[in-house]
Design a protein around this motif. Structure first.
Motif, PDB file in Angstrom:
ATOM      1  N   LEU A 134       0.810  -1.214   0.000  1.00  0.00           N
ATOM      2  CA  LEU A 134       0.000   0.000   0.000  1.00  0.00           C
ATOM      3  C   LEU A 134       0.850   1.273   0.000  1.00  0.00           C
ATOM      4  O   LEU A 134       0.331   2.365  -0.262  1.00  0.00           O
ATOM      5  CB  LEU A 134      -0.950  -0.002   1.199  1.00  0.00           C
ATOM      6  N   ASP A 135       2.157   1.134   0.267  1.00  0.00           N
ATOM      7  CA  ASP A 135       3.050   2.294   0.157  1.00  0.00           C
ATOM      8  C   ASP A 135       3.082   2.822  -1.280  1.00  0.00           C
ATOM      9  O   ASP A 135       3.397   3.998  -1.508  1.00  0.00           O
ATOM     10  CB  ASP A 135       4.471   1.928   0.594  1.00  0.00           C
ATOM     11  N   LEU A 136       2.776   1.958  -2.236  1.00  0.00           N
ATOM     12  CA  LEU A 136       2.823   2.350  -3.644  1.00  0.00           C
ATOM     13  C   LEU A 136       1.523   2.974  -4.131  1.00  0.00           C
ATOM     14  O   LEU A 136       1.441   3.444  -5.271  1.00  0.00           O
ATOM     15  CB  LEU A 136       3.131   1.119  -4.518  1.00  0.00           C
ATOM     16  N   LEU A 137       0.499   2.979  -3.292  1.00  0.00           N
ATOM     17  CA  LEU A 137      -0.818   3.425  -3.741  1.00  0.00           C
ATOM     18  C   LEU A 137      -0.833   4.880  -4.227  1.00  0.00           C
ATOM     19  O   LEU A 137      -1.421   5.158  -5.282  1.00  0.00           O
ATOM     20  CB  LEU A 137      -1.856   3.216  -2.632  1.00  0.00           C
ATOM     21  N   PRO A 138      -0.228   5.841  -3.527  1.00  0.00           N
ATOM     22  CA  PRO A 138      -0.294   7.230  -4.027  1.00  0.00           C
ATOM     23  C   PRO A 138       0.266   7.374  -5.441  1.00  0.00           C
ATOM     24  O   PRO A 138      -0.354   8.027  -6.293  1.00  0.00           O
ATOM     25  CB  PRO A 138       0.544   7.997  -3.005  1.00  0.00           C
ATOM     26  N   ASN A 139       1.418   6.772  -5.702  1.00  0.00           N
ATOM     27  CA  ASN A 139       2.006   6.840  -7.038  1.00  0.00           C
ATOM     28  C   ASN A 139       1.134   6.133  -8.061  1.00  0.00           C
ATOM     29  O   ASN A 139       0.959   6.597  -9.196  1.00  0.00           O
ATOM     30  CB  ASN A 139       3.412   6.236  -7.012  1.00  0.00           C
ATOM     31  N   TYR A 192      -3.273   6.309 -12.505  1.00  0.00           N
ATOM     32  CA  TYR A 192      -4.676   6.072 -12.870  1.00  0.00           C
ATOM     33  C   TYR A 192      -5.378   7.374 -13.233  1.00  0.00           C
ATOM     34  O   TYR A 192      -6.182   7.423 -14.176  1.00  0.00           O
ATOM     35  CB  TYR A 192      -5.405   5.367 -11.728  1.00  0.00           C
ATOM     36  N   LYS A 193      -5.113   8.427 -12.492  1.00  0.00           N
ATOM     37  CA  LYS A 193      -5.758   9.705 -12.799  1.00  0.00           C
ATOM     38  C   LYS A 193      -5.364  10.197 -14.195  1.00  0.00           C
ATOM     39  O   LYS A 193      -6.208  10.715 -14.931  1.00  0.00           O
ATOM     40  CB  LYS A 193      -5.392  10.742 -11.732  1.00  0.00           C
ATOM     41  N   GLU A 194      -4.117  10.023 -14.568  1.00  0.00           N
ATOM     42  CA  GLU A 194      -3.683  10.416 -15.912  1.00  0.00           C
ATOM     43  C   GLU A 194      -4.410   9.611 -16.984  1.00  0.00           C
ATOM     44  O   GLU A 194      -4.820  10.153 -18.012  1.00  0.00           O
ATOM     45  CB  GLU A 194      -2.171  10.227 -16.055  1.00  0.00           C
TER      46      GLU A 194
END
Length: 774
Positions: free
Chosen positions: A187-192, A197-199
């Motif tokens: 879950l440490d990778l979730l922000p990146n 996904y937003k892009e």
């Protein structure tokens, strides 16, 4: 009016067109340009099948696997696949893509061969996906071309952008299914990941798309607090970044995740209304009135006709109690069912044509249309279709109730002694060793050998009546004799007959058992170009006569070494078939187990001392809710034991499991009490062997050392290394040497060099280990 849509459509083609194009490309017979043109044609075909839907799925097509596509769209490509192959152009992309999937792009590829990425089952289905690999250093980057190019083609085909519904695997499901290669919190990778996904969503929105379908099937699992929080965080982050979001869950009820799913900041929620019918009213009440509710009212996992009257009785009250739109769809992607029932001239069981109660992908979409018309124009507008449905289902119910079979009486006479071997394993092992005289590290294969075009042609000629049984038997025996001789020449210890007479490990048995029906074109994708044609269990299962005994007896007569009798286990036959839905699955499994038990005893009476009962799909049947595992495993293991445990102590029982990730059910595997179990190991980096660190597995085990799902030829040293790794957790006296799975799908020129290397590795390790033992 209820809008209708699908969550995805079969991509392999009605006649397996994509399969043949892929295999031609891998063989160097089709250029990359030609392959991509075929892919474009297949996308066009998929949309044409969905032309009557209000929203059409876009982006669910894949050359191999949709999870692998997602990895590439996120820039998450294994280093080993990029060696010398940047994704700057089409050739480079395909090289990296197929090297990840299968270890090699095309024959004699300049990029060489690598180890393929790990592959495992998609939740509780028989579809395999390529497992994403991540580390603490993984950085995701967005590449939305997979969806943008499909949308461009969609518009060129004349469809309006308003009808396009791109399909994307959700960020939290993607992360949850990924395999961490070092110790850190995924879950440490979730922000990146969410940034990528937003892009992607922004790029899709710029094309004018109104709705996007984001699949989060992990909502069917029992999630801990951290993962539930991750889902909540993810959709608060990506909501508004692109089109309206239809969040899709399937395969099971939401249960403890129901409130979470209803409260997420998305514009629509799809639920599996087949497997979670009891939740429909609760979701309808809890889901805010401004959100779309999509009901997966048509079974996307089985092939039985929908009870339209029942579906309407479920849908109508929901429409009456909600102000927002109601959408109708299959429960999940139709990837899991065959394409078109209209292609079948017949689907006949023992006594009756069952087509009147079947529906494949195309027919399921027609059922959706009937439901939509009934809701918008009244039931009188589709009165003829509703009457046809009632008549077919009523006649089928009467047929089933009239059936009286002996197997039901046998089930009532079962007793505890039928589930246990006569003696414990340590005693059996000594008797088996005396009878078989096997060396340290016995070597064997899993069962099947390459099926040449000549073998397939011979089977077709016999089935169509072009050749008689005597000629067929003679030529098949010649193939078996040749296979036995080749195994003896390379030095294998326990041989197999190669299964030249078998079309499929499940279909072959179903064809000889009462209660099964068959199709010609009902193919379903298993992985990549691999397709299966599951039989249909429509009635009580019984064995009318021996199924494999004559072949096994002949094979054993060809060698002084033991030759395994090869059977498919009851749980695997169940899980790899389309199963009747009018009785519990465990009841059907018990009927199959009794049939296999009869075959086991006949093999033993024919002098076969080693009998393998494959349970490749045991874990596949696990319920998605862990709390329901115990009940399933209890009856699944019990039915394996019913099939296997009637033999004498000196008869050695083997079983095989592939891509099963059974570390968390190892105690149940041990309870099966097979004398030898062979498992997948080579692709998973020996991670499966971790199960044996804390659990003292009592019987013998063969951790696979040769990945048969890749065309690569493993070296002697690579296989010796895997055996040394296995010996760290498993006593050398328990170890067997074998490939990961059957060799049917490989070519002879790939198999024999690999097996020679495997035998060479065995000899090296015997010398090493015998020195240690001494």
């Amino acid at each position: 009016m209820a809008h209708i849509h699908s969550l995805g459509f079969p991509r392999i083609g009605a006649q397996r067109e994509l399969k043949f194009a892929l295999e031609a490309y891998w063989a160097g017979e089709l250029s990359s340009v030609e392959l991509m043109e075929k892919a474009k044609q297949m996308r066009s075909w998929m949309w044409q099948q969905q032309k009557d839907l209000d929203l059409i799925s876009v982006g669910d097509f894949s050359l191999y696997d949709q999870v692998l596509d997602t990895s590439f769209a996120l820039g998450n490509i294994p280093d080993r696949a990029q060696a010398g192959c940047a994704t700057r152009n089409q050739e480079d992309f395909l090289a990296a893509y197929f090297k990840t999937a299968r270890g090699r792009s095309v024959v004699d590829s300049a990029c060489g061969c690598t180890q393929a990425a790990e592959m495992t089952k998609w939740f509780d289905s028989n579809y395999h996906y390529i497992v994403p690999e991540i580390s603490a250093q993984t950085e995701f980057s967005a590449n939305p071309n997979h969806w943008l190019e499909s949308l461009k083609e969609f518009l060129e085909e004349g469809y309006s952008i308003e009808r396009a519904k791109p399909v994307i695997i959700g960020p939290v499901t993607y992360l949850y299914l990924s395999k961490a290669r070092d110790k850190f919190s995924k879950l440490d990778l979730l922000p990146n990941l969410l940034s990528a996904y937003k892009e992607i969503l922004q790029a899709i929105a710029q094309q004018g798309v109104e709705w996007v379908q984001i699949d989060e099937p992990i909502l069917s699992l029992e999630l801990d607090r951290e993962w539930r929080h991750a889902i909540n965080l993810a959709y608060h982050q990506i909501n508004g970044a692109g089109p309206k979001i239809l969040l899709a869950n399937y395969f099971c009820a939401l249960a403890d995740n129901l409130r979470l799913a209803c409260d997420l900041p998305v514009q629509g929620l799809h639920i599996d209304a087949v497997n979670a019918e009891k939740e429909i009213k609760v979701v309808a009440d809890w889901l805010p009135s401004h959100k779309v509710l999509s009901l997966g009212i048509i079974n996307g996992r089985n092939i039985w006709r929908n009870n339209l009257d029942h579906s309407l009785s479920v849908i109508k009250p929901i429409i009456e109690r909600r102000e927002a739109d109601i959408w109708l769809a299959p429960s999940c992607s139709l990837l899991h069912v065959p394409v078109d029932l209209d292609l079948e001239a017949q689907a006949v069981g023992d006594e009756t044509d069952i087509r009147s109660v079947l529906a494949f992908a195309k027919q399921k979409l027609q059922e959706l249309k009937i439901l939509s018309l009934a809701l918008s124009g009244g039931e009188e507008s589709v009165e003829r279709e509703l009457l046809q449905s009632r008549k077919a289902l009523s006649e089928w119910d009467a047929y089933q109730r009239a059936k009286k079979t002996e197997v039901r009486q046998r089930s009532q006479a079962l007793h505890a002694g039928m589930y246990q071997r006569q003696s414990i394993f340590s005693k059996r092992r000594k008797l088996q060793q005396q009878a078989l005289k096997l060396p340290l590290l016995p070597s064997t294969t899993i069962g099947s050998f390459p099926q040449t075009s000549d073998i397939r042609r011979l089977r077709r000629a016999f089935k169509s009546g072009q050749i008689g049984e005597a000629q067929y038997q003679q030529q098949m025996r010649s193939e078996i004799s040749k296979c036995i001789k080749q195994q003896e020449e390379i030095g294998l210890d326990v041989l197999v007959h190669g299964e030249a007479e078998r079309n499929d490990m499940v279909e072959y048995f179903g064809e000889q058992l009462d209660g099964f029906a068959f199709s010609r074109f009902a193919w379903v994708q298993s992985y990549g170009s691999r397709c299966v044609k599951p039989p249909i269990i429509y009635g009580d299962v019984e064995r009318a006569k021996p199924m494999t005994v004559s072949w096994a007896r002949f094979a054993q007569s060809c060698s002084d070494k033991p030759v395994k009798g090869m059977l498919t286990g009851p749980v695997t036959i169940l899980n790899w078939s389309f199963v009747r839905d009018d009785q519990p699955r465990k009841t059907t499994c018990e009927q199959i187990a009794l049939a296999i038990r009869d075959e086991v005893l006949d093999l033993e009476a024919a002098g076969i001392k080693v009998i393998q009962i494959d349970e490749a799909a045991l874990r596949e049947g696990l319920p998605l809710k862990r709390s329901a595992w115990e009940n399933y495993l209890k009856w699944a293991v019990r039915n394996f034991k019913l099939s296997a445990n009637g033999v004498d102590d000196a008869t050695q029982i083997h079983t095989h499991m592939c891509y099963s990730e059974f570390n968390d059910i190892i105690e149940h595997i041990a309870d099966m009490d097979a004398d030898v179990i062979t498992i997948e190991n080579s692709r998973s980096g020996s991670e499966l062997l971790q199960a044996f660190e804390d659990f003292n597995y009592p019987n013998d085990i063969g951790p696979g050392v040769y990945d048969i799902h890749s065309p690569n030829t493993p070296s002697t040293e690579a296989m010796a290394k895997l055996l040394r790794e296995a010996n760290k957790n498993i006593d050398v006296n328990q170890l067997w040497v074998n490939p990961d799975c059957g060799l049917k799908t490989r070519k002879a020129e790939e198999v024999w060099p690999a097996l020679k290397n495997m035998v060479a590795a065995t000899k090296i390790l015997r010398e090493e280990f015998s020195t240690q033992i001494a």
